[in-house]
Design a protein around this motif. Structure first.
Motif, PDB file in Angstrom:
ATOM      1  N   HIS A 120       0.838  -1.202   0.000  1.00 13.28           N
ATOM      2  CA  HIS A 120       0.000   0.000   0.000  1.00 13.28           C
ATOM      3  C   HIS A 120       0.872   1.251   0.000  1.00 13.28           C
ATOM      4  O   HIS A 120       1.968   1.268   0.566  1.00 13.28           O
ATOM      5  CB  HIS A 120      -0.892   0.033   1.246  1.00 13.28           C
ATOM      6  CG  HIS A 120      -2.034  -0.942   1.166  1.00 13.28           C
ATOM      7  ND1 HIS A 120      -3.037  -0.835   0.241  1.00 13.28           N
ATOM      8  CD2 HIS A 120      -2.322  -2.040   1.896  1.00 13.28           C
ATOM      9  CE1 HIS A 120      -3.901  -1.815   0.408  1.00 13.28           C
ATOM     10  NE2 HIS A 120      -3.482  -2.574   1.400  1.00 13.28           N
ATOM     11  N   ARG A 121       0.358   2.318  -0.643  1.00 14.68           N
ATOM     12  CA  ARG A 121       1.024   3.607  -0.579  1.00 14.68           C
ATOM     13  C   ARG A 121       0.619   4.322   0.712  1.00 14.68           C
ATOM     14  O   ARG A 121      -0.418   4.035   1.293  1.00 14.68           O
ATOM     15  CB  ARG A 121       0.641   4.472  -1.781  1.00 14.68           C
ATOM     16  CG  ARG A 121       1.006   3.865  -3.117  1.00 14.68           C
ATOM     17  CD  ARG A 121       0.931   4.922  -4.219  1.00 14.68           C
ATOM     18  NE  ARG A 121      -0.353   5.570  -4.269  1.00 14.68           N
ATOM     19  CZ  ARG A 121      -1.362   5.166  -5.035  1.00 14.68           C
ATOM     20  NH1 ARG A 121      -1.211   4.120  -5.804  1.00 14.68           N
ATOM     21  NH2 ARG A 121      -2.518   5.809  -5.027  1.00 14.68           N
ATOM     22  N   THR A 133      -6.586   7.291  -1.933  1.00 15.48           N
ATOM     23  CA  THR A 133      -5.407   6.440  -2.109  1.00 15.48           C
ATOM     24  C   THR A 133      -5.788   4.966  -2.117  1.00 15.48           C
ATOM     25  O   THR A 133      -5.381   4.202  -2.997  1.00 15.48           O
ATOM     26  CB  THR A 133      -4.389   6.710  -0.991  1.00 15.48           C
ATOM     27  OG1 THR A 133      -4.025   8.087  -1.011  1.00 15.48           O
ATOM     28  CG2 THR A 133      -3.150   5.856  -1.174  1.00 15.48           C
ATOM     29  N   ARG A 134      -6.585   4.565  -1.139  1.00 15.65           N
ATOM     30  CA  ARG A 134      -6.909   3.137  -1.019  1.00 15.65           C
ATOM     31  C   ARG A 134      -7.772   2.635  -2.166  1.00 15.65           C
ATOM     32  O   ARG A 134      -7.606   1.504  -2.630  1.00 15.65           O
ATOM     33  CB  ARG A 134      -7.635   2.903   0.315  1.00 15.65           C
ATOM     34  CG  ARG A 134      -6.724   3.034   1.521  1.00 15.65           C
ATOM     35  CD  ARG A 134      -5.715   1.901   1.550  1.00 15.65           C
ATOM     36  NE  ARG A 134      -4.759   2.070   2.630  1.00 15.65           N
ATOM     37  CZ  ARG A 134      -3.558   2.625   2.462  1.00 15.65           C
ATOM     38  NH1 ARG A 134      -3.179   3.019   1.267  1.00 15.65           N
ATOM     39  NH2 ARG A 134      -2.732   2.753   3.468  1.00 15.65           N
ATOM     40  N   THR A 136      -7.869   3.654  -5.208  1.00 13.71           N
ATOM     41  CA  THR A 136      -7.264   3.786  -6.536  1.00 13.71           C
ATOM     42  C   THR A 136      -5.970   3.002  -6.681  1.00 13.71           C
ATOM     43  O   THR A 136      -5.346   3.076  -7.734  1.00 13.71           O
ATOM     44  CB  THR A 136      -6.972   5.265  -6.849  1.00 13.71           C
ATOM     45  OG1 THR A 136      -6.146   5.821  -5.813  1.00 13.71           O
ATOM     46  CG2 THR A 136      -8.257   6.064  -6.943  1.00 13.71           C
ATOM     47  N   GLU A 137      -5.564   2.250  -5.682  1.00 18.35           N
ATOM     48  CA  GLU A 137      -4.327   1.479  -5.786  1.00 18.35           C
ATOM     49  C   GLU A 137      -4.647   0.010  -6.015  1.00 18.35           C
ATOM     50  O   GLU A 137      -5.655  -0.515  -5.522  1.00 18.35           O
ATOM     51  CB  GLU A 137      -3.457   1.673  -4.543  1.00 18.35           C
ATOM     52  CG  GLU A 137      -4.108   1.220  -3.262  1.00 18.35           C
ATOM     53  CD  GLU A 137      -3.249   1.531  -2.067  1.00 18.35           C
ATOM     54  OE1 GLU A 137      -2.133   2.017  -2.256  1.00 18.35           O
ATOM     55  OE2 GLU A 137      -3.703   1.270  -0.933  1.00 18.35           O
ATOM     56  N   SER A 138      -3.774  -0.644  -6.749  1.00 15.20           N
ATOM     57  CA  SER A 138      -4.020  -2.041  -7.112  1.00 15.20           C
ATOM     58  C   SER A 138      -3.956  -2.966  -5.911  1.00 15.20           C
ATOM     59  O   SER A 138      -4.616  -4.012  -5.891  1.00 15.20           O
ATOM     60  CB  SER A 138      -3.006  -2.479  -8.166  1.00 15.20           C
ATOM     61  OG  SER A 138      -1.690  -2.378  -7.647  1.00 15.20           O
ATOM     62  N   ALA A 139      -3.148  -2.617  -4.897  1.00 15.38           N
ATOM     63  CA  ALA A 139      -3.012  -3.485  -3.726  1.00 15.38           C
ATOM     64  C   ALA A 139      -4.367  -3.703  -3.057  1.00 15.38           C
ATOM     65  O   ALA A 139      -4.675  -4.813  -2.590  1.00 15.38           O
ATOM     66  CB  ALA A 139      -2.016  -2.869  -2.739  1.00 15.38           C
ATOM     67  N   THR A 140      -5.191  -2.674  -3.013  1.00 19.15           N
ATOM     68  CA  THR A 140      -6.510  -2.814  -2.382  1.00 19.15           C
ATOM     69  C   THR A 140      -7.376  -3.807  -3.136  1.00 19.15           C
ATOM     70  O   THR A 140      -8.029  -4.675  -2.537  1.00 19.15           O
ATOM     71  CB  THR A 140      -7.207  -1.443  -2.328  1.00 19.15           C
ATOM     72  OG1 THR A 140      -6.423  -0.557  -1.530  1.00 19.15           O
ATOM     73  CG2 THR A 140      -8.599  -1.568  -1.748  1.00 19.15           C
ATOM     74  N   GLY A 234       3.232  -7.066  -1.148  1.00 20.68           N
ATOM     75  CA  GLY A 234       3.789  -6.174  -2.152  1.00 20.68           C
ATOM     76  C   GLY A 234       5.269  -6.425  -2.358  1.00 20.68           C
ATOM     77  O   GLY A 234       5.849  -7.342  -1.756  1.00 20.68           O
TER      78      GLY A 234
END
Length: 461
Positions: A120-121, A133-134, A136-140, A234
């Motif tokens: 996560h960023r 942030t959450r 729009t990030e691929s990790a989520t 990650g």
């Protein structure tokens, strides 16, 4: 001759333990059994907690599956259920997946080795920054995929462990079961047991069921760990640091290449085109001496010489804007003073730069001041401007601070394409920062800080 036997290396991961014949004699089977039991519990809990998210789609799919395929129609209820399910998954599933993923990452080292980072960023401060942030990030969304996978995984693990354990219990208690209830017949494929004597071999073979249970738990835990590591973990921090270092070095090489190219263009213009134009102007002047002042040819030559002189002056301004000679020869204070002298707006320059700075720092600072004063002249009604440059030594080394202030009407907005965005990008490439303050009514102040650290040289330059 003396020989020494090397001590057996203990398996460090569940996969290594499963590949060895002494797997059942280690602690790994029991760790895997415990891990699989928790997986079944977590999978069932996820089914209950995430029910509001997947129920709309489950109802739609159930309705479609119950109808004969040749009479199936996608009507308004199915479309509405699909859209509601889509909204529920997009809006609520990350809120369930994020804490589930955090829990699973804490369990992962129990059966798997290696770094466990989320990927996560770091969100900016504030609720909106966190949401943006959450979501729009691929990790989520990988964690959301894991949420929907852990449910069938939990059911699968529960069934395998429960049925294997039940089989082992029945085999172990087979003599008691047939004696307690006369007439009971235990059937295990082709083998049946109706008496205690017939059931005794089953009891003797029951440890095999325990071995199967432990191996099954190990295989299931290893498979689950592979899925969890693929979706929840990650890149390692070391890899991120290496990538960041590579990006920083490549950015520095680009900056150096840009500075080198800019100096080359300035040198070519100054020593090549400008000198030829000066020679041409001198030749035209000599030609005028051979002509009658009242003649038409004298007028044409004089006009041509005037145009050449104007071109020389424009070229000098262009060279001065690219990389002036005085910046190379005498440094930033002298270059800023010369820049202020040529600015149509009265400009006061105040510098506290005791020595020479790295070329890329001087070049960027000069570029910032030149662009800022150009904006002052073209886009404001300022009657005065000031330029202040000084170096400050901090914990991270020396920093050049440059501040340009104009006393115009203010209201400068980088979004209006005034070149301030490009100026900020140029400073950011050098690892610096730029702040803009321009309230309506003025004054407008641009403050830039540039680290004075070295940049890597250009390979082959």
């Amino acid at each position: 001759m003396t020989t020494t036997d090397a001590a057996p290396v203990r398996p460090r991961t569940l996969a290594q333990a499963l590949a060895r014949p002494r797997f059942l004699l280690t602690a790994w089977p029991w760790k895997a059994l415990f891990h699989s039991g928790l997986t079944a519990v977590i999978g069932l809990a996820a089914i209950v907690v995430a029910a509001p998210v997947y129920v709309p789609w489950a109802l739609v799919l159930g309705k479609m599956a119950s109808a004969p395929w040749d009479t199936m129609e996608i009507g308004a209820p199915a479309t509405a259920g699909f859209l509601v399910g889509l909204v529920m998954i997009a809006g609520l599933s990350p809120l369930i997946a994020l804490p589930l993923a955090a829990l699973e990452r804490r369990r992962l080292p129990f059966v798997s080795s290696g770094s466990v980072t989320s990927g996560h960023r770091t969100p900016p401060p504030g609720l909106w920054g966190w949401v943006r942030t959450r979501y729009t990030e691929s990790a989520t969304w990988r964690e959301v995929a894991y949420l929907f996978l852990v449910m069938p995984i939990g059911v699968l693990v529960l069934n395998v462990l429960a049925w294997t354990a039940l089989l082992g219990a029945v085999m172990a208690l087979a003599p008691l079961l047939v004696e307690e209830r006369p007439g009971t017949v235990l059937s295990f494929g082709p083998y049946t047991a109706a008496t205690a004597d017939q059931a005794l071999p089953l009891t003797l073979l029951s440890p095999l069921a325990l071995a199967v249970l432990l191996y099954a738990a190990g295989i299931l835990s290893q498979g689950h760990a592979l899925v969890a590591r693929a979706l929840l973990v990650g890149p390692p921090r070391e890899e991120l640091r290496a990538e960041l270092s590579e990006v920083t070095e490549s950015r520095s090489r680009l900056v150096n290449a840009f500075e080198y190219e800019r100096s080359r263009i300035e040198r070519d213009l100054h020593d090549g085109a400008q000198q030829r134009l000066v020679a041409l102007s001198m030749d035209l002047g000599l030609a005028r001496l051979d002509l009658e002042e009242s003649s038409e040819a004298h007028g044409h030559v004089a006009a041509a010489q005037a145009k050449v002189n104007e071109l020389i002056e424009e070229l000098r301004h262009l060279v001065r804007g690219i990389h002036p000679r005085v910046l190379t020869d005498r440094g930033l204070p002298a270059a800023l003073a010369e820049l202020a002298d040529h600015c149509p707006v009265p400009t006061r320059v105040d510098t506290e730069v005791p020595g020479r700075l790295p070329a890329h720092v001087e070049g960027t600072a000069y570029f910032v001041v030149a662009e800022a004063l150009t904006n002052v002249y073209k886009h404001t009604e300022a009657n005065a401007a000031t330029v202040h440059a000084s170096t400050v030594r901090g914990e991270e080394g020396e920093t050049l601070q440059v501040e340009v202030t104009d006393f115009g009407s203010g209201g400068a907005d980088p979004a209006k394409g005034s070149g301030l965005t490009g100026l900020k990008d140029r400073v950011a490439v050098m690892g610096g920062t730029m702040e803009l303050s321009s309230p309506e009514g003025g004054p407008t102040r641009i403050r830039v800080e540039l680290p004075c650290g070295p940049l890597p040289p250009i390979p082959g330059a």
